[in-house]
Write a protein that holds these residues in place. Structure first.
Motif, PDB file in Angstrom:
ATOM      1  N   ARG A 141      37.211  48.374  39.023  1.00 24.80           N
ATOM      2  CA  ARG A 141      36.417  49.598  38.888  1.00 24.80           C
ATOM      3  C   ARG A 141      35.879  50.069  40.242  1.00 24.80           C
ATOM      4  O   ARG A 141      35.768  51.265  40.492  1.00 24.80           O
ATOM      5  CB  ARG A 141      35.252  49.382  37.926  1.00 24.80           C
ATOM      6  N   ALA A 142      35.518  49.123  41.113  1.00 21.48           N
ATOM      7  CA  ALA A 142      34.902  49.466  42.399  1.00 21.48           C
ATOM      8  C   ALA A 142      35.918  49.899  43.446  1.00 21.48           C
ATOM      9  O   ALA A 142      35.579  50.639  44.363  1.00 21.48           O
ATOM     10  CB  ALA A 142      34.109  48.265  42.925  1.00 21.48           C
ATOM     11  N   PHE A 143      37.162  49.437  43.319  1.00 19.43           N
ATOM     12  CA  PHE A 143      38.192  49.726  44.306  1.00 19.43           C
ATOM     13  C   PHE A 143      39.403  50.358  43.636  1.00 19.43           C
ATOM     14  O   PHE A 143      39.589  50.240  42.434  1.00 19.43           O
ATOM     15  CB  PHE A 143      38.629  48.442  45.023  1.00 19.43           C
ATOM     16  N   ASP A 144      40.225  50.992  44.437  1.00 19.41           N
ATOM     17  CA  ASP A 144      41.469  51.555  43.932  1.00 19.41           C
ATOM     18  C   ASP A 144      42.497  50.427  43.873  1.00 19.41           C
ATOM     19  O   ASP A 144      43.100  50.084  44.874  1.00 19.41           O
ATOM     20  CB  ASP A 144      41.955  52.682  44.847  1.00 19.41           C
ATOM     21  N   ALA A 145      42.647  49.858  42.711  1.00 20.89           N
ATOM     22  CA  ALA A 145      43.596  48.760  42.506  1.00 20.89           C
ATOM     23  C   ALA A 145      44.710  49.210  41.574  1.00 20.89           C
ATOM     24  O   ALA A 145      45.168  48.467  40.721  1.00 20.89           O
ATOM     25  CB  ALA A 145      42.875  47.542  41.936  1.00 20.89           C
ATOM     26  N   THR A 146      45.137  50.465  41.744  1.00 18.57           N
ATOM     27  CA  THR A 146      46.167  51.000  40.868  1.00 18.57           C
ATOM     28  C   THR A 146      47.556  50.504  41.233  1.00 18.57           C
ATOM     29  O   THR A 146      48.450  50.504  40.399  1.00 18.57           O
ATOM     30  CB  THR A 146      46.148  52.543  40.882  1.00 18.57           C
ATOM     31  N   GLY A 147      47.732  50.101  42.481  1.00 21.12           N
ATOM     32  CA  GLY A 147      49.024  49.545  42.903  1.00 21.12           C
ATOM     33  C   GLY A 147      49.089  48.072  42.548  1.00 21.12           C
ATOM     34  O   GLY A 147      48.203  47.527  41.877  1.00 21.12           O
ATOM     35  N   PRO A 148      50.128  47.402  42.999  1.00 15.86           N
ATOM     36  CA  PRO A 148      50.236  45.963  42.745  1.00 15.86           C
ATOM     37  C   PRO A 148      49.019  45.238  43.329  1.00 15.86           C
ATOM     38  O   PRO A 148      48.620  45.510  44.463  1.00 15.86           O
ATOM     39  CB  PRO A 148      51.515  45.561  43.473  1.00 15.86           C
ATOM     40  N   LEU A 149      48.429  44.363  42.565  1.00 14.13           N
ATOM     41  CA  LEU A 149      47.248  43.619  43.002  1.00 14.13           C
ATOM     42  C   LEU A 149      47.542  42.135  42.940  1.00 14.13           C
ATOM     43  O   LEU A 149      47.851  41.594  41.877  1.00 14.13           O
ATOM     44  CB  LEU A 149      46.039  43.956  42.118  1.00 14.13           C
ATOM     45  N   GLU A 150      47.463  41.483  44.093  1.00 16.00           N
ATOM     46  CA  GLU A 150      47.636  40.026  44.148  1.00 16.00           C
ATOM     47  C   GLU A 150      46.274  39.387  43.919  1.00 16.00           C
ATOM     48  O   GLU A 150      45.308  39.709  44.609  1.00 16.00           O
ATOM     49  CB  GLU A 150      48.165  39.611  45.519  1.00 16.00           C
ATOM     50  N   ILE A 151      46.196  38.492  42.939  1.00 12.40           N
ATOM     51  CA  ILE A 151      44.951  37.782  42.650  1.00 12.40           C
ATOM     52  C   ILE A 151      45.210  36.294  42.855  1.00 12.40           C
ATOM     53  O   ILE A 151      46.132  35.729  42.267  1.00 12.40           O
ATOM     54  CB  ILE A 151      44.467  38.045  41.212  1.00 12.40           C
ATOM     55  N   THR A 152      44.388  35.685  43.720  1.00 10.47           N
ATOM     56  CA  THR A 152      44.524  34.264  44.018  1.00 10.47           C
ATOM     57  C   THR A 152      43.199  33.569  43.738  1.00 10.47           C
ATOM     58  O   THR A 152      42.149  34.058  44.158  1.00 10.47           O
ATOM     59  CB  THR A 152      44.899  34.054  45.503  1.00 10.47           C
ATOM     60  N   VAL A 153      43.258  32.439  43.040  1.00 11.68           N
ATOM     61  CA  VAL A 153      42.071  31.612  42.804  1.00 11.68           C
ATOM     62  C   VAL A 153      42.359  30.235  43.389  1.00 11.68           C
ATOM     63  O   VAL A 153      43.251  29.530  42.915  1.00 11.68           O
ATOM     64  CB  VAL A 153      41.734  31.496  41.300  1.00 11.68           C
ATOM     65  N   GLU A 154      41.620  29.888  44.421  1.00 11.47           N
ATOM     66  CA  GLU A 154      41.783  28.582  45.049  1.00 11.47           C
ATOM     67  C   GLU A 154      41.087  27.533  44.182  1.00 11.47           C
ATOM     68  O   GLU A 154      39.962  27.738  43.731  1.00 11.47           O
ATOM     69  CB  GLU A 154      41.141  28.616  46.433  1.00 11.47           C
ATOM     70  N   ALA A 155      41.784  26.431  43.951  1.00 10.76           N
ATOM     71  CA  ALA A 155      41.219  25.373  43.109  1.00 10.76           C
ATOM     72  C   ALA A 155      41.853  24.041  43.462  1.00 10.76           C
ATOM     73  O   ALA A 155      42.951  23.996  44.018  1.00 10.76           O
ATOM     74  CB  ALA A 155      41.460  25.686  41.637  1.00 10.76           C
ATOM     75  N   ASN A 156      41.177  22.980  43.128  1.00  8.26           N
ATOM     76  CA  ASN A 156      41.707  21.636  43.317  1.00  8.26           C
ATOM     77  C   ASN A 156      42.689  21.362  42.182  1.00  8.26           C
ATOM     78  O   ASN A 156      42.294  21.321  41.018  1.00  8.26           O
ATOM     79  CB  ASN A 156      40.568  20.622  43.302  1.00  8.26           C
ATOM     80  N   PRO A 157      43.974  21.170  42.485  1.00  7.22           N
ATOM     81  CA  PRO A 157      44.970  20.980  41.420  1.00  7.22           C
ATOM     82  C   PRO A 157      44.654  19.807  40.495  1.00  7.22           C
ATOM     83  O   PRO A 157      45.012  19.839  39.324  1.00  7.22           O
ATOM     84  CB  PRO A 157      46.272  20.734  42.164  1.00  7.22           C
ATOM     85  N   GLY A 158      43.967  18.806  40.993  1.00  4.48           N
ATOM     86  CA  GLY A 158      43.621  17.655  40.166  1.00  4.48           C
ATOM     87  C   GLY A 158      42.544  17.944  39.138  1.00  4.48           C
ATOM     88  O   GLY A 158      42.311  17.144  38.236  1.00  4.48           O
TER      89      GLY A 158
END
Length: 78
Positions: free
Chosen positions: A47-64
């Protein structure tokens, strides 16, 4: 708090929506957030940004520490 900061950023930009291509949740601790909380931040970001194009979302986490249920929740969150 993150959602409030995003809302404040929109006010500072005077209603203009800067283009956004990447939404990165880093530093390890986002992996400890509930997927629903990450989803709220993603929705607010859109809502705050123009994210109408492709948006990459990454969540860093400990795989374990990421369960299949958490991974599914993150996927559903966006």
């Amino acid at each position: 708090m993150v959602v409030a900061e995003l809302a404040r950023a929109r006010l500072v930009s005077r209603g203009k929506r800067p283009e956004l291509a990447v939404d990165y949740f880093g530093g390890g601790t986002p992996g400890l957030w509930r997927p629903q909380a990450i989803g709220r931040v993603i929705e607010t970001t859109r809502r705050a940004f123009d994210a109408t194009g492709p948006l990459e979302i990454t969540v860093e986490a400990n795989p374990g520490e990421v369960t299949a249920e958490t991974a599914a929740g993150l996927r559903a969150a966006g």
